[in-house]
Structure formats: C-alpha cells, structure tokens
Write a protein that holds these residues in place. Structure first.
Motif, mmCIF file in Angstrom:
data_model
loop_
_atom_site.group_PDB
_atom_site.id
_atom_site.type_symbol
_atom_site.label_atom_id
_atom_site.label_comp_id
_atom_site.label_asym_id
_atom_site.label_seq_id
_atom_site.Cartn_x
_atom_site.Cartn_y
_atom_site.Cartn_z
ATOM 1 N N LEU A 279 3.240 73.708 33.294
ATOM 2 C CA LEU A 279 3.655 73.617 31.895
ATOM 3 C C LEU A 279 2.446 73.443 30.974
ATOM 4 C CD1 LEU A 279 6.798 71.318 32.246
ATOM 5 C CD2 LEU A 279 6.783 73.778 31.783
ATOM 6 N N LYS A 280 1.494 72.638 31.396
ATOM 7 C CA LYS A 280 0.296 72.431 30.580
ATOM 8 C C LYS A 280 -0.489 73.726 30.439
ATOM 9 C CE LYS A 280 -3.784 69.467 30.101
ATOM 10 N NZ LYS A 280 -4.838 70.499 30.100
ATOM 11 N N ALA A 281 -0.652 74.435 31.533
ATOM 12 C CA ALA A 281 -1.406 75.690 31.478
ATOM 13 C C ALA A 281 -0.749 76.699 30.542
ATOM 14 C CB ALA A 281 -1.532 76.280 32.888
ATOM 15 N N ARG A 282 0.573 76.764 30.570
ATOM 16 C CA ARG A 282 1.283 77.781 29.789
ATOM 17 C C ARG A 282 1.477 77.387 28.333
ATOM 18 N NH1 ARG A 282 7.350 80.212 31.182
ATOM 19 N NH2 ARG A 282 7.544 81.498 29.293
ATOM 20 N N TYR A 283 1.870 76.145 28.088
ATOM 21 C CA TYR A 283 2.298 75.763 26.734
ATOM 22 C C TYR A 283 1.289 74.902 25.970
ATOM 23 C CZ TYR A 283 6.898 77.477 28.073
ATOM 24 O OH TYR A 283 7.940 78.265 28.485
ATOM 25 N N ILE A 284 0.304 74.356 26.655
ATOM 26 C CA ILE A 284 -0.651 73.478 25.991
ATOM 27 C C ILE A 284 -2.041 74.106 25.957
ATOM 28 C CG2 ILE A 284 -1.735 71.187 26.021
ATOM 29 C CD1 ILE A 284 0.844 70.238 27.526
ATOM 30 N N ASP A 285 -2.465 74.643 27.085
ATOM 31 C CA ASP A 285 -3.810 75.203 27.166
ATOM 32 C C ASP A 285 -3.908 76.634 26.672
ATOM 33 O OD1 ASP A 285 -4.592 72.806 28.283
ATOM 34 O OD2 ASP A 285 -4.412 73.519 30.351
ATOM 35 N N THR A 286 -2.807 77.369 26.690
ATOM 36 C CA THR A 286 -2.845 78.766 26.264
ATOM 37 C C THR A 286 -2.723 78.853 24.755
ATOM 38 O OG1 THR A 286 -1.873 79.529 28.353
ATOM 39 C CG2 THR A 286 -1.739 81.021 26.461
#
Length: 240
Positions: A217-224
């Motif tokens: 979730l972090k990779a998709r919605y926070i870091d991207t």
C-alpha cells in the motif's frame, strides 16, 4: 527535520497560521512564504488564489477514513463513479479509500508542506460550493485559468503537483500542491516501520488488513508520486 509525531500528524508544533489566510489554514512558515509570493504573482497576472486545506492532523484524517470505511461517506473509483460499499471486499474498500483519501499517519497534509488551492472568486457569492473535483479545474471549470497558470509557474516558487497524473495509486488532484524541498525530506523520513507503529496504536478501521499489506500500500499510494522535476511545460495534464 520533522519528529515522528509531526511527520504523522499527531502534533502541530511544526505549523503556524498566517494573516494572509484563514486562521484554520496552517502550514510550515517557509511554505507560507513561498505561497504568498506565488499568490502575489498570480494576482499580477489577474488571477486569484486561496487555500482550501493545509495542515490536517491525524485525528481528522482518521475521521475521514473511518467514515468512508463504515459507509457513512461515499466511495468512488478513480473515474469518480460511486461504488457500492457493501459489495466490496476488504482489499477493494481499502484501495477505493486510498484512491481519494490518505491513510491516517501517511497524509502529505500532516507535514505542513502540502496545500489544496482554488480560485475563490466563482464561489464568493455562495451560490456554488467548492468540491475539489477535477471538473472544477478542467476547461470551462471555475478554477481552469488558475490551473493553467499554476501548471506553468508553480515550480518557480518551489511547488510541484505530486498527483499531477494518475499513476495507479492516488487519483489525479489538480488542486494539490507540495513544497518540494521540505516535502521530499518528510517523504524520506516516513517508513513502513513508523506507519506500522502509529497505525497499530490507533483506532483506524481495518487496521489489521492495512498493516498486513502496508509495504504494498505504501509503495502504490504513498511513494508513487509525479516527479517534481517534471513541473514545467505541460498545461494539458489537468484537463483530460
């Protein structure tokens, strides 16, 4: 450098209010300075700009999240179509929420570096209400002229659009500006470990699922996010 509590919106010691805006709008002091310079330049170009939202604390973000999770507030897909909350799996529900609303503890609005801007003039009479939807910034929308100007000039004042385009995570948000230098520092500080601890100690709905899937979730919605360096020269990205 922000503390963990500041980074995750649990305290507001890093933000201030400013006479240029409503007292409820709070940002880091350097961000206010850059915003004032940008607003003055927009005024010279015959435009008006105001801040709809700046700092948002953890409790407020948790309230938004929990209302959407429970069905008390609507959920939409990335195209803005209403979803039937009752028919969604846990994963589908979490993804639908994160398309439009940040995970508590991970909102860029916690940092005091990010702000939602709009043209206040079309809303001054009170006959129409600001919704912060892409159509308001599209051609023919009340904030279109401001959006065009910002797409060319926001970077001159240190700002960029982290959600300039939809990249499989957060939907495009043509109103959302981020103060590049300070936001980059905050984003580097925010780790999966910090979020696990903060979420684990909270009353966030669905938190067991969120924690189990947090790296993805972090990779998709926070870091991207969209590259801050690509901030000039494309005035069509907002408008479809």
């Amino acid at each position: 450098m922000l503390s963990v509590a500041e980074l995750t919106g649990q305290v507001d010691s890093h933000v201030v209010s400013d006479p240029c805006c409503r007292p409820t709008v709070r940002l880091q002091p350097a961000v206010f300075g850059a915003y004032q310079a940008m607003a003055a330049a927009a005024a010279e170009a015959g435009l008006a700009m105001d801040i709809a939202s700046g700092f948002r604390d953890f409790a407020r973000q948790q309230s938004i999240w929990n209302r959407k999770f429970s069905g008390a507030a609507p959920l939409y897909n990335v195209q803005g179509q209403l979803l039937d909350t009752a028919s969604l799996t846990m994963g589908d529900k979490i993804e639908a929420i994160m398309t439009w609303s940040a995970l508590p503890g991970a909102s860029r609005h916690h940092w005091g570096t990010d702000l939602d801007v709009f043209d206040p003039r079309p809303f001054a009479s009170g006959t129409r209400q600001l919704e912060l939807i892409p159509a308001e910034y599209d051609e023919g929308g009340p904030c279109h002229s401001l959006a065009l100007w910002l797409s060319q000039h926001a970077a001159d004042f240190g700002f960029f659009f982290p959600y300039r385009q939809y990249r499989g995570g957060v939907a495009a948000e043509p109103w959302h500006l981020s103060y590049r230098s300070l936001a980059a520092e905050a984003q580097q500080l925010l780790t999966v470990e910090i979020l696990c601890e903060v979420i684990g100690d909270s009353d966030i709905a669905g938190k067991d699922y969120v924690i189990a899937c947090l790296p993805e979730l972090k990779a998709r919605y926070i870091d991207t996010i969209c590259d801050a360096a690509d901030a000039h020269g494309d005035d069509t990205w907002i408008f479809g």
